[in-house]
Scaffold this active site. Structure first.
Site, short mmCIF file in Angstrom:
data_model
loop_
_atom_site.label_atom_id
_atom_site.label_comp_id
_atom_site.label_asym_id
_atom_site.label_seq_id
_atom_site.Cartn_x
_atom_site.Cartn_y
_atom_site.Cartn_z
N ASN A 9 -13.43 -1.21 -32.99
CA ASN A 9 -12.86 -2.49 -32.54
C ASN A 9 -12.93 -3.44 -33.73
OD1 ASN A 9 -12.21 -4.91 -31.40
ND2 ASN A 9 -13.97 -5.01 -30.00
N TRP A 10 -11.80 -3.63 -34.35
CA TRP A 10 -11.78 -4.49 -35.56
C TRP A 10 -11.95 -5.96 -35.22
CZ3 TRP A 10 -7.24 -2.42 -39.14
CH2 TRP A 10 -7.55 -1.08 -39.52
N LYS A 11 -11.82 -6.31 -33.95
CA LYS A 11 -11.87 -7.72 -33.53
C LYS A 11 -10.88 -8.53 -34.38
CE LYS A 11 -16.45 -6.91 -31.75
NZ LYS A 11 -17.75 -7.42 -31.38
N HIS A 94 -13.34 -6.85 -22.75
CA HIS A 94 -14.41 -7.03 -23.74
C HIS A 94 -15.16 -8.32 -23.41
CE1 HIS A 94 -16.59 -7.63 -27.44
NE2 HIS A 94 -16.40 -6.34 -27.68
N GLU A 96 -16.26 -10.56 -25.20
CA GLU A 96 -15.79 -11.75 -25.92
C GLU A 96 -14.61 -12.39 -25.19
OE1 GLU A 96 -15.54 -9.89 -29.78
OE2 GLU A 96 -17.72 -9.74 -29.78
N GLU A 166 -21.32 -2.09 -23.01
CA GLU A 166 -21.65 -2.95 -24.14
C GLU A 166 -22.57 -4.08 -23.69
OE1 GLU A 166 -18.44 -2.49 -27.47
OE2 GLU A 166 -18.06 -4.27 -26.29
N GLY A 172 -23.02 -7.46 -32.13
CA GLY A 172 -23.02 -8.27 -33.34
C GLY A 172 -24.37 -8.87 -33.69
N SER A 211 -23.87 -3.00 -31.86
CA SER A 211 -24.64 -2.76 -33.09
C SER A 211 -24.82 -1.28 -33.43
CB SER A 211 -26.00 -3.47 -33.02
OG SER A 211 -25.81 -4.87 -32.95
N GLY A 232 -18.03 -2.24 -33.57
CA GLY A 232 -17.45 -3.47 -34.11
C GLY A 232 -17.62 -3.52 -35.62
N GLY A 233 -18.60 -4.27 -36.07
CA GLY A 233 -18.78 -4.52 -37.50
C GLY A 233 -18.74 -3.27 -38.38
P1 13P Z 1 -20.80 -4.67 -33.05
O1 13P Z 1 -20.74 -3.19 -33.35
O2 13P Z 1 -20.37 -5.51 -34.21
O3 13P Z 1 -22.13 -5.04 -32.47
O4 13P Z 1 -19.71 -4.96 -31.91
C1 13P Z 1 -19.70 -4.16 -30.78
C2 13P Z 1 -18.49 -4.45 -30.01
O5 13P Z 1 -18.32 -5.51 -29.44
C3 13P Z 1 -17.44 -3.42 -29.96
O6 13P Z 1 -16.46 -3.71 -29.04
#
Ligand code: 13P
Length: 252
Positions: A9-11, A94, A96, A166, A172, A211, A232-233
């Site tokens: 997930n590149w966000k 998600h 977010e 999640e 994050g 994470s 994510g990251g």
């Molecule tokens: P991180 O891997 O940056 O914690 O993000 C997880 C996430 O929200 C994937 O959708």
């Protein structure tokens, strides 16, 4: 045996040149049996993914989809549009988006239903907040989130989704769930689906997100009810993302 899915997930990250370099590194990596890769990118980059990834083993998708099919919905992206750009997946629900845009359980379920109607596989996210975990409400919260999905999609739809657990406090933050915490919730979610249909429960892919990185991928990807990761990251760093895939391959 369930395949593992490693989905990035590149966000709201990316730029054409950086995306191309990242994807090139993914395409250069060895294919691993039983492990699928996907990248979930900001909508403006879907055309680029279609150009770079068509014919490869890496799938791509969006990060959200409208529950509506078309019309006066400024800023929203329709499932038919994701399909037109070759998407196989789209994230829905998600945290977010649930938090920043007030998306409810029923809206998330409606988005998943629209995605399915357009032959997209929704990656349905759910998970508890830190306050909910600390007050012992985790099981109740995730069960309720999943119940809305089950009610809206029915068994037929349920058989075609991917679920992603999640925990919000792990996103994050660098603080992933422990293997015990992740396995406990994944098993609970699978049981809830298996209560509707054993076969659908047995086949459901449940990803863990929060994470995930190379350093903790082995312990998380070897858990019996964890079928991959929503990253994510670490998905923005090719070597990290690929190492998570190798951990998942080793776990099979
Ligand atoms: P991180 O891997 O940056 O914690 O993000 C997880 C996430 O929200 C994937 O959708």
């Amino acid at each position: 045996m369930r395949h593992k899915l490693i989905a990035g997930n590149w966000k709201m990250h990316g730029a054409c040149a950086d995306n191309a370099a990242l994807v090139e590194a993914l395409l250069a990596a060895e294919r691993l049996s039983g492990v699928d890769y996907a990248v979930l990118v900001p909508a403006p980059y879907l055309a680029q993914m279609q150009t770079l990834l068509t014919g490869s083993s890496v799938a791509w998708g969006g990060q959200d989809v409208s529950e509506e099919t078309k019309g006066a919905f400024t800023g929203e992206v329709a499932a038919s549009m994701l399909r037109e750009f070759g998407c196989r997946y789209t994230i829905v629900g998600h945290s977010e988006r649930r938090q920043r845009h007030g998306e409810s359980d029923s809206l998330v379920a409606a988005k998943a239903r629209t995605a399915l109607a357009y032959q997209l596989t929704p990656i349905v996210c759910l998970g508890e907040s830190l306050a909910q975990r600390e007050s012992g409400e985790t099981a109740m919260v995730v069960r309720q989130q999943l119940a809305a999905v089950i009610e809206t999609l029915g068994l037929e739809g349920l058989a075609r989704i991917v679920l992603a657990y999640e925990p919000i406090w792990a996103i994050g933050t660098g603080r992933s769930a422990t293997p015990e915490q992740a396995q406990e919730v994944h098993a609970l979610l699978r049981h809830q689906v298996a209560a509707e249909s054993q076969m659908v429960g047995d086949n459901l892919q449940i990803l863990y997100g929060g994470s995930v990185k190379a350093a903790n991928a082995v312990e998380l990807m070897t858990l019996p009810d964890v079928d991959g990761a929503l990253v994510g990251g670490a998905s923005l760093v090719a070597q990290e993302f690929l190492a998570i895939g190798r951990a998942a391959a080793g776990a099979r």
